[in-house]
Design a protein around this motif. Structure first.
Motif, mmCIF file in Angstrom:
data_model
loop_
_atom_site.group_PDB
_atom_site.id
_atom_site.type_symbol
_atom_site.label_atom_id
_atom_site.label_comp_id
_atom_site.label_asym_id
_atom_site.label_seq_id
_atom_site.Cartn_x
_atom_site.Cartn_y
_atom_site.Cartn_z
ATOM 1 N N GLY A 14 0.792 -1.221 0.000
ATOM 2 C CA GLY A 14 0.000 0.000 0.000
ATOM 3 C C GLY A 14 0.822 1.267 0.000
ATOM 4 N N ARG A 62 -1.407 2.322 -10.953
ATOM 5 C CA ARG A 62 -0.607 2.348 -9.714
ATOM 6 C C ARG A 62 0.758 2.992 -9.942
ATOM 7 N NH1 ARG A 62 1.095 -2.141 -7.374
ATOM 8 N NH2 ARG A 62 1.195 -3.392 -9.296
ATOM 9 N N ASN A 79 2.942 3.594 -6.611
ATOM 10 C CA ASN A 79 1.983 3.738 -5.523
ATOM 11 C C ASN A 79 1.204 2.443 -5.338
ATOM 12 O OD1 ASN A 79 2.727 6.479 -5.325
ATOM 13 N ND2 ASN A 79 1.146 7.101 -6.769
ATOM 14 N N SER A 80 0.521 2.351 -4.236
ATOM 15 C CA SER A 80 -0.286 1.157 -3.931
ATOM 16 C C SER A 80 0.514 -0.118 -4.171
ATOM 17 C CB SER A 80 -1.561 1.147 -4.789
ATOM 18 O OG SER A 80 -2.339 2.314 -4.557
ATOM 19 N N GLU A 82 2.330 -3.604 -4.007
ATOM 20 C CA GLU A 82 1.889 -4.942 -3.621
ATOM 21 C C GLU A 82 3.118 -5.839 -3.447
ATOM 22 O OE1 GLU A 82 -0.487 -6.024 -6.956
ATOM 23 O OE2 GLU A 82 -2.098 -4.580 -6.504
#
Length: 115
Positions: A14, A62, A79-80, A82
């Motif tokens: 995240g 992302r 971003n975001s 995983e």
């Protein structure tokens, strides 16, 4: 053309990281790849000299690739993140000249995303 990549590191799922790659001269297309252990490098994103971008489906929405042509630098804003984004990331640039094109690779930078 020599490339210097930076910005890798450890992030939580995240979270965000920003990779940078500086070329020693002007180039045309600038790209990011990543490589998982025991796997071939896979293409992640590209930006051409006109600023047109494209992404592998798994990072669309992302990751953002951008460039500062005055500084011969390409960025990858991630971003975001995983855990599946954990890999060694490589920048590649393409220089096009009258006699043809050449590819140049930077050293890899490790990105580790913890769950």
């Amino acid at each position: 053309v020599q490339l210097q990549a930076s910005g890798g590191g450890l992030a939580q799922a995240g979270g965000s990281l920003r990779l940078s790659c500086v070329a020693s001269g002007s180039v045309n297309a600038m790209l990011w790849y990543r490589q998982y252990p025991g796997k071939q490098r896979e293409w992640v994103a590209v930006i051409n000299s006109g600023g047109v971008t494209n992404y592998v489906d798994s990072v669309k929405g992302r990751f953002t690739i951008s460039r500062d042509s005055a500084k011969n630098t390409v960025y990858l804003q991630m971003n975001s993140l995983e855990p599946e984004d954990t890999a060694v990331y490589y920048c590649k640039v393409v220089r096009v000249r009258a006699r043809g094109s050449s590819n140049y690779w930077g050293q890899g930078t490790q990105v580790t995303v913890s769950s």
